[in-house]
Design a protein around this motif. Structure first.
Motif, PDB file in Angstrom:
ATOM      1  N   LEU A  48       0.870  -1.172   0.000  1.00 43.80           N
ATOM      2  CA  LEU A  48       0.000   0.000   0.000  1.00 43.80           C
ATOM      3  C   LEU A  48       0.908   1.224   0.000  1.00 43.80           C
ATOM      4  N   VAL A  49       0.771   2.085  -1.008  1.00 48.50           N
ATOM      5  CA  VAL A  49       1.678   3.221  -1.158  1.00 48.50           C
ATOM      6  C   VAL A  49       0.897   4.523  -1.193  1.00 48.50           C
ATOM      7  N   ASP A  50       1.600   5.647  -0.954  1.00 57.21           N
ATOM      8  CA  ASP A  50       0.947   6.936  -1.091  1.00 57.21           C
ATOM      9  C   ASP A  50       0.980   7.378  -2.547  1.00 57.21           C
ATOM     10  N   ALA A  51       0.470   8.584  -2.822  1.00 53.55           N
ATOM     11  CA  ALA A  51       0.368   9.044  -4.211  1.00 53.55           C
ATOM     12  C   ALA A  51       1.722   9.180  -4.885  1.00 53.55           C
ATOM     13  N   ASP A  52       2.787   9.294  -4.090  1.00 47.41           N
ATOM     14  CA  ASP A  52       4.132   9.424  -4.652  1.00 47.41           C
ATOM     15  C   ASP A  52       4.880   8.094  -4.698  1.00 47.41           C
ATOM     16  N   VAL A  68     -12.925   0.824  -1.913  1.00 42.61           N
ATOM     17  CA  VAL A  68     -12.202   1.325  -3.083  1.00 42.61           C
ATOM     18  C   VAL A  68     -12.901   2.599  -3.517  1.00 42.61           C
ATOM     19  N   SER A  69     -12.155   3.689  -3.657  1.00 42.41           N
ATOM     20  CA  SER A  69     -12.781   4.956  -4.037  1.00 42.41           C
ATOM     21  C   SER A  69     -12.553   5.315  -5.500  1.00 42.41           C
ATOM     22  N   GLY A  70     -11.648   4.593  -6.180  1.00 48.27           N
ATOM     23  CA  GLY A  70     -11.457   4.873  -7.595  1.00 48.27           C
ATOM     24  C   GLY A  70     -10.148   4.306  -8.113  1.00 48.27           C
ATOM     25  N   VAL A  81      -7.526   2.786  -2.071  1.00 46.28           N
ATOM     26  CA  VAL A  81      -8.295   1.980  -1.127  1.00 46.28           C
ATOM     27  C   VAL A  81      -8.125   2.514   0.292  1.00 46.28           C
ATOM     28  N   GLU A  82      -9.092   2.175   1.142  1.00 47.88           N
ATOM     29  CA  GLU A  82      -9.017   2.389   2.577  1.00 47.88           C
ATOM     30  C   GLU A  82      -9.365   1.074   3.247  1.00 47.88           C
ATOM     31  N   PHE A  90      -9.444  -0.395  11.945  1.00 47.22           N
ATOM     32  CA  PHE A  90      -8.064   0.101  11.846  1.00 47.22           C
ATOM     33  C   PHE A  90      -7.902   0.513  10.397  1.00 47.22           C
ATOM     34  N   ARG A  91      -7.952   1.817  10.130  1.00 48.29           N
ATOM     35  CA  ARG A  91      -8.034   2.294   8.753  1.00 48.29           C
ATOM     36  C   ARG A  91      -6.702   2.866   8.281  1.00 48.29           C
TER      37      ARG A  91
END
Length: 334
Positions: A48-52, A68-70, A81-82, A90-91
Motif C-alpha cells: 500500500l503506497v501513497d500518491a508518490d 475502493v474509491s477509484g 483503497v481504505e 483500523f483504517r
C-alpha cells in the motif's frame, strides 16, 4: 501548524494527509472515481503506497473490509483503497496495484455486445480505465484458454464473490462439441465475425448447445465464466447423438487461500476509546498513515517515550518491511 498536524480526531482530514490527492489526479495521473465496498482477500504482501509511491503499509492476505474509491486512468491502473469501514476499524489509506485487488462482476461484461460476455460473479482483473468505464480482463477457465477483456461500469463490479449463475439450455437444444483448437463466432449466418474462442490444449472438447440452424450455420450458446450467444459454422462443430451428453465441469471462481495469522508470544490487546492517529514513526512530524477508530481492537507491541507501537488485532494490515505503526500513548489512553 500543518494541515496534517491539526487533523487530530478528524477521520476525513487524517486521510487527506495520508493520501494526498488533488481533485481528479493521483501522483500526476488522472483519477476516476469508483466507489466499491465489501469484504475482500487481497493478495498476500500487497504493498500500500501513497500518491508518490512511498510505502505506507502492506496487506497480509487475510480477509478484510475495504473501500475502493477509484482508479488511476490508463493501462497501469492503481486502486485507491481504505482498509476497514464503519465503527471499530483500523483504517489505512493508499494505492495498490489493481492486479492484487480481487474484483468480481455483478453483471455480464460485454466483449462483443450481444454475442460474447464475461459472466456474472466471476473474478476479473482491472487492466485499465476510461473517464467513464473500467476495463477488466478474465482468463477463461478450461476447457477454454484465452484472455478476454471488456469495458463495464463501476456499478457492475464488487469485492465479495457470490455464487455464479447456472446455465440450462432449452430442453430441445442439441449438444455440439468443438474438437478443433479454435471456433470463430459470427453475429448472424454469413455475417461479420464478432470474436473467437480457443480450446485448452488438454481439453477433449468444448460443449455448446444449439436449437437453430440455417444453411450450414448453427446458433450456439455457452454459459460458464464466458457466455456465448452467437453463430458458428456447422462444419466447425461435431453434433452429439440426440439425447447424449458430455461430462464437462466448469471451474468455479478461484478463491485465494486465507493465511492463518498470529503473533508470537501473548501481546496485550487494547480497545481504542476514540479516534487515534497512526504515524509511521514515533515523532510528531512523522507521516500520518491512518486512524484507529473507537472500539477497534489492537495489539500493543512496544512502548517508547510516550509512543506506542501497535497492530490491528486481525493482522490484516501490517507496517512496511522494517517499519512500525506508531500512536501517541496519551491519545490511546494507556
Amino acid at each position: 501548524m500543518s494541515h496534517c498536524s491539526a487533523a487530530k480526531g478528524l477521520v476525513a482530514s487524517v486521510f487527506a494527509c495520508a493520501v494526498s490527492l488533488a481533485p481528479g489526479h493521483a501522483g500526476g495521473e488522472t483519477f476516476v472515481p469508483c466507489g466499491i465496498s465489501g469484504r475482500a482477500t487481497p493478495a498476500a504482501n500487497t504493498s500500500l503506497v501513497d500518491a508518490d509511491g512511498r510505502s505506507v503499509a502492506r496487506l497480509s492476505g487475510g480477509a478484510m473490509t475495504m473501500t475502493v474509491s477509484g482508479f488511476t486512468l490508463g493501462t497501469g491502473a492503481r486502486a485507491r483503497v481504505e482498509t476497514g469501514f464503519g465503527r471499530g476499524s483500523f483504517r489505512v489509506a493508499g494505492f495498490i496495484d489493481t492486479a492484487s485487488l480481487p474484483i468480481v462482476t455483478s453483471d455480464l461484461v460485454p466483449i462483443a455486445p450481444g454475442h460474447l460476455w464475461i459472466g456474472k460473479e466471476r473474478e476479473v482483473r482491472i487492466i485499465g480505465t476510461t473517464p467513464t468505464q473500467i476495463k477488466v480482463e478474465r482468463v477463461a477457465s478450461p476447457p477454454l484458454q484465452q484472455r478476454l477483456s471488456g469495458l463495464t461500469r463501476c456499478a457492475n463490479l464488487k469485492l465479495s464473490a457470490g455464487t455464479p449463475p447456472g446455465f440450462t439450455p432449452a430442453g430441445f437444444a442439441r449438444g455440439y462439441v468443438l474438437r478443433r483448437d479454435r471456433l470463430e463466432l459470427f453475429g448472424a449466418p454469413g455475417g461479420a465475425a464478432v470474436g473467437a474462442l480457443e480450446k485448452s490444449p488438454g481439453a477433449s472438447g468444448v460443449l455448446f448447445f444449439s436449437n437453430e440452424n440455417q444453411s450450414g450455420w448453427l446458433h450456439v450458446e455457452y454459459g460458464a465464466d464466458i457466455v456465448v450467444d452467437a453463430w458458428a459454422r456447422a462444419g466447425d462443430l461435431s453434433a452429439l447423438p440426440p439425447g447424449e451428453t458430455m461430462d464437462q465441469l466448469d471451474n468455479p471462481t478461484v478463491q485465494r487461500g486465507v493465511p492463518r495469522l498470529a503473533l508470537a508470544g501473548n501481546p496485550r490487546v487494547f480497545r481504542a476509546l476514540r479516534n487515534v492517529i497512526v504515524r509511521n514513526a514515533a515523532k510528531d512530524g512523522a507521516a500520518v498513515v491512518g486512524v484507529i477508530e473507537p472500539e477497534a481492537e489492537i495489539y500493543v507491541i512496544d512502548v517508547m517515550a510516550g509512543w506506542v507501537s501497535v497492530l490491528p488485532k486481525g493482522l490484516e494490515v501490517m507496517p512496511p518491511a522494517n517499519g512500525q505503526f506508531w500512536v501517541k500513548k496519551a491519545e490511546l489512553g494507556i
